[in-house]
Write a protein that holds these residues in place. Structure first.
Motif, PDB file in Angstrom:
ATOM      1  N   MET A   1      33.470  55.640  78.918  1.00 19.97           N
ATOM      2  CA  MET A   1      32.733  56.407  79.932  1.00 19.97           C
ATOM      3  C   MET A   1      31.422  56.907  79.342  1.00 19.97           C
ATOM      4  N   GLU A   2      30.389  56.904  80.141  1.00 19.25           N
ATOM      5  CA  GLU A   2      29.103  57.396  79.661  1.00 19.25           C
ATOM      6  C   GLU A   2      28.998  58.894  79.900  1.00 19.25           C
ATOM      7  N   PRO A   3      28.408  59.645  78.920  1.00 17.89           N
ATOM      8  CA  PRO A   3      28.237  61.054  79.219  1.00 17.89           C
ATOM      9  C   PRO A   3      27.223  61.220  80.328  1.00 17.89           C
TER      10      PRO A   3
ATOM     11  N   LYS B   1      38.597  71.904  77.794  1.00 19.21           N
ATOM     12  CA  LYS B   1      38.561  70.682  78.596  1.00 19.21           C
ATOM     13  C   LYS B   1      38.913  71.044  80.042  1.00 19.21           C
TER      14      LYS B   1
ATOM     15  N   HIS C   1      39.266  69.775  84.025  1.00 16.73           N
ATOM     16  CA  HIS C   1      39.485  68.597  84.864  1.00 16.73           C
ATOM     17  C   HIS C   1      39.582  69.050  86.316  1.00 16.73           C
TER      18      HIS C   1
ATOM     19  N   TYR D   1      34.329  69.143  77.357  1.00 13.48           N
ATOM     20  CA  TYR D   1      33.819  68.315  78.447  1.00 13.48           C
ATOM     21  C   TYR D   1      34.327  68.806  79.800  1.00 13.48           C
TER      22      TYR D   1
ATOM     23  N   LYS E   1      35.481  66.969  83.433  1.00 14.73           N
ATOM     24  CA  LYS E   1      35.860  65.708  84.062  1.00 14.73           C
ATOM     25  C   LYS E   1      36.134  65.975  85.544  1.00 14.73           C
TER      26      LYS E   1
ATOM     27  N   THR F   1      37.689  64.021  88.918  1.00 18.14           N
ATOM     28  CA  THR F   1      38.364  62.880  89.509  1.00 18.14           C
ATOM     29  C   THR F   1      38.297  63.025  91.026  1.00 18.14           C
TER      30      THR F   1
ATOM     31  N   MET G   1      26.571  62.391  87.073  1.00 19.74           N
ATOM     32  CA  MET G   1      26.409  62.044  85.657  1.00 19.74           C
ATOM     33  C   MET G   1      24.974  62.306  85.193  1.00 19.74           C
TER      34      MET G   1
ATOM     35  N   GLU H   1      23.869  65.125  82.457  1.00 22.18           N
ATOM     36  CA  GLU H   1      23.157  64.674  81.267  1.00 22.18           C
ATOM     37  C   GLU H   1      21.839  65.426  81.097  1.00 22.18           C
TER      38      GLU H   1
ATOM     39  N   TYR I   1      32.467  63.468  82.558  1.00 20.71           N
ATOM     40  CA  TYR I   1      33.101  62.213  82.943  1.00 20.71           C
ATOM     41  C   TYR I   1      33.422  62.249  84.436  1.00 20.71           C
TER      42      TYR I   1
ATOM     43  N   LYS J   1      35.564  60.025  87.453  1.00 20.13           N
ATOM     44  CA  LYS J   1      36.517  58.952  87.724  1.00 20.13           C
ATOM     45  C   LYS J   1      36.851  58.961  89.211  1.00 20.13           C
TER      46      LYS J   1
END
Length: 543
Positions: free
Chosen positions: A1-3, A266, A268, A300, A302, A304, A323, A327, A334, A336
């Protein structure tokens, strides 16, 4: 996965600390007489629901007790609106707008017109038959302008037509619809536009009942079609995202998530209906600010997003925008997308959950979509409970559009959509083309589905806070109090708009209810799950 580069939607601050603030949320919850949800509460039965609707003719009106009860029930709903009983009644949060209010031109609001039209209809109906129901109104028809008087008469005509449709007196209904057509217009004032769309929906219902071949097929659109349309990025959907109502939901809802995840390494997020994903730019900025101001380590974020094959491309586009934005702020991010045609096929491994992640679930206008498929809604709630989120934030329509009795549903929908047409008139006055698109495409399809459809075709079935509360209890969910910071976010957003003081923010238990001129429109709530019980079947029930 790209940051994660750049996306210029908007920038804002999120309140991260609230020590020492006075709690302004209400500690009182509405009383409940039941510990479980019953079939009658939800009206989920699609096949048999129309059998419960009572249709009567003038000849047996007085003698048919069941039909009489149905009509009185509908009149009482109309009286409740007229008396203001359906208005927000919770703890009010004061909003002070910094800009000068628009001058009052002396015209009555759409809600006031609807209530006066309802008053006239009730008095006319009760004078035509012997009735034990007392009048609940004192006449308020003094000193009305000619335009307001015409609007009141138009609403009365529409309500009379709905009554005739309920009684299956279709010839008389068609005559009344012809009168509505003469007086209403999709380019007129809010009342005229509202009646225009409701009379169109009534005509489609009548045509369907009498078997008339229409030049246009009914083509009832469901909630899913509306959601798909609203995911598209165009001038109209961007304009909607910028409206005060949507901004309140995003800022207050994301604030509730921030407060529950900000100290985690982390994070999510599971978004059940991401649409354009604008709300997550708020979270990204808040996490960056918190990371800079605190010593807490952060790894990070994430996200979804759930979707189907129809929404795959839009999900990918949303992910790329987020993204780039993350950045640009040097946040490791991330994204998804999980594509599934049937929610029953969703598996925990599809979400790639790290045991160290703090999970939050976001559901904006998603759960209502599944009311027609209760086994799938039950599955989803058990699935979410199984992933053990720190918080689940839910935004839903605050209205009852799920009654099996047509005229009851019609009245509820009329006042609810009337508030939106009034809101659009004030909030989109400088954006006529987008307002027209919202009303003629999105609002029209909702009205059409609620009024003209029955059975499995009727997919828009909004229910109220009280029913969601009882339903969520079955899965061990507990309401979380929205913090002062979340309420401050909502209040602050509205104060930036000249129309802000026409919105109402009130607490119903721990729910925040956002309304327009005291008519409730949307509820926002935060939930947590109790620890798993040994008896897993406790939270499953059959409607």
């Amino acid at each position: 996965m790209e940051p994660a580069q750049e996306i210029s939607w908007f920038s804002t601050g999120i309140v991260l600390n609230q020590e020492g603030e006075e709690d302004i949320t209400s500690k009182k919850e509405l009383p409940s007489n039941a510990n479980f949800v019953t079939f009658d509460d939800w009206y989920f039965d699609v096949e048999n629901e129309t059998k419960n609707a009572l249709y009567v003719t003038p000849e047996n009106l007085i003698h048919n007790k069941k039909a009489r009860a149905s009509l009185i029930s509908s009149l009482n709903i109309l009286k409740d609106f007229g008396n203001g009983f359906r208005k927000l009644k919770g703890q009010k949060i004061t909003i002070q707008t910094s800009e000068i209010e628009c001058a009052n031109d002396g015209k009555l609001s759409t809600d006031a017109i609807l209530r006066l039209g309802g008053q006239n209809f009730i008095q006319s109906f009760e004078s035509s038959v012997s009735s034990s129901v007392d009048h609940a109104f004192v006449s308020s028809l003094l000193s009305l302008s000619e335009k307001d008087s015409r609007n009141v008469e138009l609403v009365e005509c529409l309500l009379s037509c709905a009554e005739k449709v309920e009684q299956k007196q279709y010839d008389r209904a068609i005559k009344l619809l012809n009168e509505c057509d003469k007086l209403s217009s999709k380019t007129g004032n809010p009342v005229q536009r509202l009646v225009y769309y409701f009379s169109r929906a009534l005509r489609e219902r009548v045509d369907k009942e009498i078997g008339k071949n229409s030049t246009k097929s009914l083509e009832i659109y469901g909630m899913r079609d509306l959601q798909e349309a609203l995911r598209s990025i165009n001038q109209c959907t961007i304009a909607v995202q910028d409206m005060p109502l949507c901004q309140v939901i995003k800022f207050a809802g994301i604030q509730a998530i921030v407060e529950n995840v900000r100290n985690s390494k982390k994070i999510h997020i599971i978004d059940l209906e991401i649409k354009m994903g604008v709300q997550w730019t708020i979270l990204i900025q808040a996490l960056v600010t918190h990371q800079q101001e605190s010593q807490s380590p952060f790894e990070y974020l994430k996200i979804t997003a759930l979707g189907n094959t129809q929404s795959r491309i839009k999900l990918e586009e949303t992910g790329k925008r987020l993204m780039r934005f993350a950045e640009s702020l040097n946040l490791l991010f991330y994204f998804k997308s999980v594509i599934t045609e049937d929610i029953l096929d969703l598996k925990k491994e599809d979400l790639d959950i790290d045991p160290e992640e703090t999970i939050a679930v976001y559901a904006q206008h998603f759960l209502t979509n599944m009311i027609m498929k209760q086994e799938k809604l039950d599955f989803l709630m058990r699935f979410i409970k199984g992933i053990n989120p720190r918080v689940m934030v839910i935004a839903e329509v605050e209205a009852n559009h799920n009654s099996p009795i047509f005229v009851n549903r019609f009245i509820e929908a009329l006042f609810y959509h009337g508030a939106f047409f009034d809101l659009f008139e004030d909030c989109m006055k400088n954006n006529e083309s987008n307002r027209t698109t919202m009303e003629s495409e999105f609002m029209w399809q909702g009205i059409r589905n609620i009024v003209a459809a029955e059975g499995e075709e009727r997919t828009i079935r909004h229910v109220t806070i009280e029913l969601w509360r009882e339903y969520f209890k079955r899965f061990g969910m507990e309401e979380m109090k929205l913090s002062n910071s979340s309420l401050y976010q909502a209040k602050m957003v509205l104060e930036k708009f000249s129309t802000g003081n026409s919105f109402t923010l009130e607490m119903n238990g721990n729910f925040l209810v956002i309304g327009w001129k005291k008519t409730p429109l949307i509820s926002l709530s935060a939930w947590k799950f109790r620890k798993r019980s040994n008896s897993h079947g406790t939270y499953f029930f059959t409607l």
